[in-house]
Design a protein around this motif. Structure first.
Motif, short mmCIF file in Angstrom:
data_model
loop_
_atom_site.label_atom_id
_atom_site.label_comp_id
_atom_site.label_asym_id
_atom_site.label_seq_id
_atom_site.Cartn_x
_atom_site.Cartn_y
_atom_site.Cartn_z
N LYS A 63 0.84 -1.21 0.00
CA LYS A 63 0.00 0.00 0.00
C LYS A 63 0.87 1.25 0.00
O LYS A 63 0.65 2.17 -0.78
N TYR A 64 1.88 1.27 0.87
CA TYR A 64 2.80 2.42 0.92
C TYR A 64 3.61 2.53 -0.37
O TYR A 64 3.83 3.63 -0.88
N ASN A 65 4.05 1.41 -0.90
CA ASN A 65 4.85 1.42 -2.13
C ASN A 65 4.05 1.94 -3.31
O ASN A 65 4.56 2.72 -4.12
N ALA A 95 7.72 12.58 -1.34
CA ALA A 95 7.18 11.23 -1.13
C ALA A 95 7.93 10.49 -0.02
O ALA A 95 7.32 9.83 0.82
N PHE A 96 9.27 10.59 -0.02
CA PHE A 96 10.04 9.96 1.07
C PHE A 96 9.70 10.60 2.41
O PHE A 96 9.55 9.91 3.42
N ASP A 97 9.58 11.92 2.43
CA ASP A 97 9.26 12.63 3.67
C ASP A 97 7.91 12.15 4.21
O ASP A 97 7.79 11.82 5.40
N GLU A 98 6.90 12.10 3.36
CA GLU A 98 5.57 11.65 3.80
C GLU A 98 5.60 10.20 4.28
O GLU A 98 5.02 9.87 5.31
N ILE A 164 16.49 16.45 7.40
CA ILE A 164 16.70 17.47 6.37
C ILE A 164 15.69 17.18 5.26
O ILE A 164 15.92 16.31 4.42
N ASN A 165 14.56 17.87 5.29
CA ASN A 165 13.49 17.55 4.34
C ASN A 165 13.07 18.75 3.49
O ASN A 165 12.01 18.72 2.87
N SER A 166 13.89 19.77 3.44
CA SER A 166 13.60 20.93 2.61
C SER A 166 13.83 20.58 1.14
O SER A 166 14.93 20.19 0.75
N VAL A 167 12.79 20.72 0.33
CA VAL A 167 12.89 20.43 -1.09
C VAL A 167 13.96 21.30 -1.73
O VAL A 167 14.78 20.80 -2.52
N ASP A 168 14.00 22.57 -1.37
CA ASP A 168 15.00 23.48 -1.96
C ASP A 168 16.42 23.06 -1.59
O ASP A 168 17.31 23.05 -2.45
#
Length: 183
Positions: A63-65, A95-98, A164-168
């Motif tokens: 489901k997660y995948n 997606a990894f962060d979520e 460290i999850n800042s997209v920028d």
């Protein structure tokens, strides 16, 4: 009165209930009998859909995948390498962060590990294809796109796991890594 439900709906209920109980009690401390009791169904119904607790763990991981795969390909058009690459890095980071936020629970470690490894493989495969697109368009000079994809995807996953999850910030790091490889 017995409530009859669609087969897929019933299976999804079992998956969702197992996930909820695994999160609350831990996988080892959740018996199949607790899952069916929560839904007020017969234990045989569980075995109709799953051979064991491991099978339901596999279904939760899937489901997660599936959700991860869908998210990483949002807005990827396959006709503009630069745009696709930039969007892919944004999608993978989010997606990894979520996923890691949802699975950030010691009680779900077997599911977390299985999902994370599978998602890293899938993301690496997709990034390799995007790199190949850049190579074919003579916009990128990489000899082994598979290795570059693995390093970048593992790096993004590790950075997010470290908070460290800042997209920028992640996009900037990836751009710096590939700067000398762009034409």
């Amino acid at each position: 009165m017995r409530v009859s439900k669609d087969s897929e709906e019933r299976k999804q209920e079992l998956i969702d209930t197992a996930e909820k109980l695994f999160s609350e009690k831990g996988i080892a401390n959740t018996a199949i009998s607790a899952i069916v009791k929560e839904l007020n169904v017969a234990q045989g119904l569980f075995y109709y859909y799953f051979k064991s607790k491991d099978d339901v763990i596999e279904a939760i991981s899937k489901k997660y995948n599936d959700e991860f795969k869908r998210k990483i390909m949002n807005d990827i058009s396959s006709d503009d390498f630069e745009k696709d690459f930039e969007q892919f890095i944004i999608n993978v980071t989010k997606a990894f962060d979520e996923m890691l936020q949802k699975l950030d629970d010691e009680k779900l470690l077997p599911i977390s590990y299985k999902s994370l490894e599978s998602c890293k493989k899938e993301a690496s495969k997709k990034l390799e294809a995007i790199f190949q697109e850049g190579i074919d368009e003579d916009k990128l000079n990489i000899k082994d796109p598979s290795r570059y994809a693995d390093v970048i995807i593992s790096g993004i996953s590790d950075l997010i796991a470290k908070g460290i999850n800042s997209v920028d910030e992640i996009s900037e790091i990836v751009d710096e890594l590939l700067e000398s490889k762009r034409k």
